[in-house]
Motif scaffolding. Sequence first.
Motif, PDB file in Angstrom:
ATOM      1  N   SER A  92      24.548 -92.731 -44.801  1.00 35.47           N
ATOM      2  CA  SER A  92      25.482 -92.077 -43.875  1.00 35.47           C
ATOM      3  C   SER A  92      26.931 -92.168 -44.368  1.00 35.47           C
ATOM      4  O   SER A  92      27.720 -91.244 -44.142  1.00 35.47           O
ATOM      5  N   SER A  95      27.329 -89.491 -46.931  1.00 38.28           N
ATOM      6  CA  SER A  95      27.408 -88.197 -46.236  1.00 38.28           C
ATOM      7  C   SER A  95      28.795 -87.971 -45.650  1.00 38.28           C
ATOM      8  O   SER A  95      29.337 -86.859 -45.699  1.00 38.28           O
ATOM      9  N   SER A  99      31.208 -84.942 -46.675  1.00 39.11           N
ATOM     10  CA  SER A  99      31.700 -84.037 -45.625  1.00 39.11           C
ATOM     11  C   SER A  99      33.224 -83.936 -45.663  1.00 39.11           C
ATOM     12  O   SER A  99      33.787 -82.846 -45.479  1.00 39.11           O
TER      13      SER A  99
END
Length: 175
Positions: A92, A95, A99
């Motif tokens: 995460s 990610s 992003s």
Amino acid sequence: MAITSHLAKLGYVSLDRPGAFSNPPCNEFLHIQSNRASASTSLSLRVNGSTKQCKPIPVRSMASSFGSRLEQIVKKTVASNPVVVYSKTWCSYSSEVKSLFKKLDVEPLVIELDELGAQGPQVQKLLERLTGQHTVPNVFIGGKHIGGCTDTLKLHRKGELQSLLSEATAKSKEN
């Protein structure tokens, strides 16, 4: 590990062992004796009853050679790309960094360590040795290690990330 460290473990090695040599030179045995006092001791080789003293030859292991090549590849990758993110697909934090870069219209070179097979953990260990960071994401901008997710987000919040990205992009266009 040098081959000399393994020689001391050998006793008699048959030269006519199936698969040992495609054309065995003889049906005799090779006998190796080593004095384990130091790494620079001489070896006593006896073939066909004839004994010869010789010094061990340092040999680089394939792992060391592979590690050196891997390090060169990682360093070249980091130096030749404005933004590099070593990541894992399921992470995460990785990610979140990817992003952020997408939101900033930055296309980093993303290397997913969990998709590299056996090389993934080796690259991660190498990155830890080079950067001191054992987690992902491992972010490089302009050839410099920035850190992980927290470090990247902190630079963004302080307004310093965009200038680093602009400088790295401009530098890569010059080359």
